[in-house]
Design a protein around this motif. Sequence first.
Motif, PDB file in Angstrom:
ATOM      1  N   GLN A 166       0.840  -1.204   0.000  1.00 48.87           N
ATOM      2  CA  GLN A 166       0.000   0.000   0.000  1.00 48.87           C
ATOM      3  C   GLN A 166       0.874   1.252   0.000  1.00 48.87           C
ATOM      4  N   GLU A 167       2.005   1.162   0.697  1.00 46.11           N
ATOM      5  CA  GLU A 167       2.973   2.259   0.700  1.00 46.11           C
ATOM      6  C   GLU A 167       4.151   1.839  -0.177  1.00 46.11           C
ATOM      7  N   PRO A 168       4.213   2.339  -1.412  1.00 44.62           N
ATOM      8  CA  PRO A 168       5.262   1.906  -2.347  1.00 44.62           C
ATOM      9  C   PRO A 168       6.683   2.087  -1.824  1.00 44.62           C
ATOM     10  N   GLU A 169       6.887   3.012  -0.933  1.00 46.58           N
ATOM     11  CA  GLU A 169       8.227   3.245  -0.386  1.00 46.58           C
ATOM     12  C   GLU A 169       8.792   1.980   0.246  1.00 46.58           C
ATOM     13  N   PRO A 173      13.808  -1.302  -0.571  1.00 43.93           N
ATOM     14  CA  PRO A 173      14.909  -2.236  -0.272  1.00 43.93           C
ATOM     15  C   PRO A 173      15.013  -3.386  -1.279  1.00 43.93           C
ATOM     16  N   ILE A 174      13.888  -3.837  -1.828  1.00 43.05           N
ATOM     17  CA  ILE A 174      13.906  -4.917  -2.821  1.00 43.05           C
ATOM     18  C   ILE A 174      14.644  -4.452  -4.072  1.00 43.05           C
ATOM     19  N   SER A 203       2.996  -0.843 -11.907  1.00 42.11           N
ATOM     20  CA  SER A 203       2.148   0.339 -11.782  1.00 42.11           C
ATOM     21  C   SER A 203       2.213   0.980 -10.402  1.00 42.11           C
ATOM     22  N   ASN A 204       2.268   0.163  -9.372  1.00 41.56           N
ATOM     23  CA  ASN A 204       2.202   0.695  -8.015  1.00 41.56           C
ATOM     24  C   ASN A 204       3.520   1.293  -7.528  1.00 41.56           C
ATOM     25  N   ASP A 205       4.643   0.826  -8.088  1.00 46.43           N
ATOM     26  CA  ASP A 205       5.926   1.177  -7.480  1.00 46.43           C
ATOM     27  C   ASP A 205       7.016   1.564  -8.479  1.00 46.43           C
TER      28      ASP A 205
END
Length: 226
Positions: A166-169, A173-174, A203-205
């Motif tokens: 939900q929080e792309p931040e 680390p990945i 799309s999300n990240d």
Amino acid sequence: MQVRNNLQRIQEQMKQSCEKANREMKDLTVIAVTKYVDLDRMKEAFEAGLEHIGESKVQDAKGKWEALNGQGIWHFIGHLQTNKVKDMIDKFAYIHSLDRISLAKEIEKRASVLGKIVDCFVQVNISGEDTKHGLSPNEVEKFILELKSYPHVRAIGLMTMAPYEQEPEKTRPIFRQLKELQLNLQRNKFDHAPLTELSMGMSNDFHIAIEEGATFVRLGSSLVGE
């Protein structure tokens, strides 16, 4: 116009991410993930100026490819079964899911007949999730070395999928670990595996992935819709 409008919005986000990371837009490639959309939406993507198409099911992609007369540059982005290679090898320029030697052998067998070198991304399961395919990070170097036996398979980079957050931040680390793995492997200067590219970010990240070094981003819902 929907895809064109989406692309303009995405390009603005990409520009912002590039500015934050001191990167240039020309170093990024957007793959329109069209596996869930019909031919009309794919044509709209081409009309918007997109060239790169991402599909993940060989049978679906085969029909679309034939209907579009091979238009575009096609990327296979799903898990690739060895027995499906024969049906897709002449249609796809890139494979983003090379994760085992049996698959490399089959790509080599089919590509050598065509006189074609296939650009592949080695899939790495950075997150360690059981639901994701890919090598563990500590298996990648040995795998790259083994690929030297397959001259029609060119490992141009690494690919990973981050967990949906939900929080792309939280995905940062990945992506950072994949970049670090790439840099470590590049020190070996493999002639057969340039490893210059990173396929990561959806799309999300994707904006986080770009900040961490992505060169190919795979965009479905935010670009071409569901």
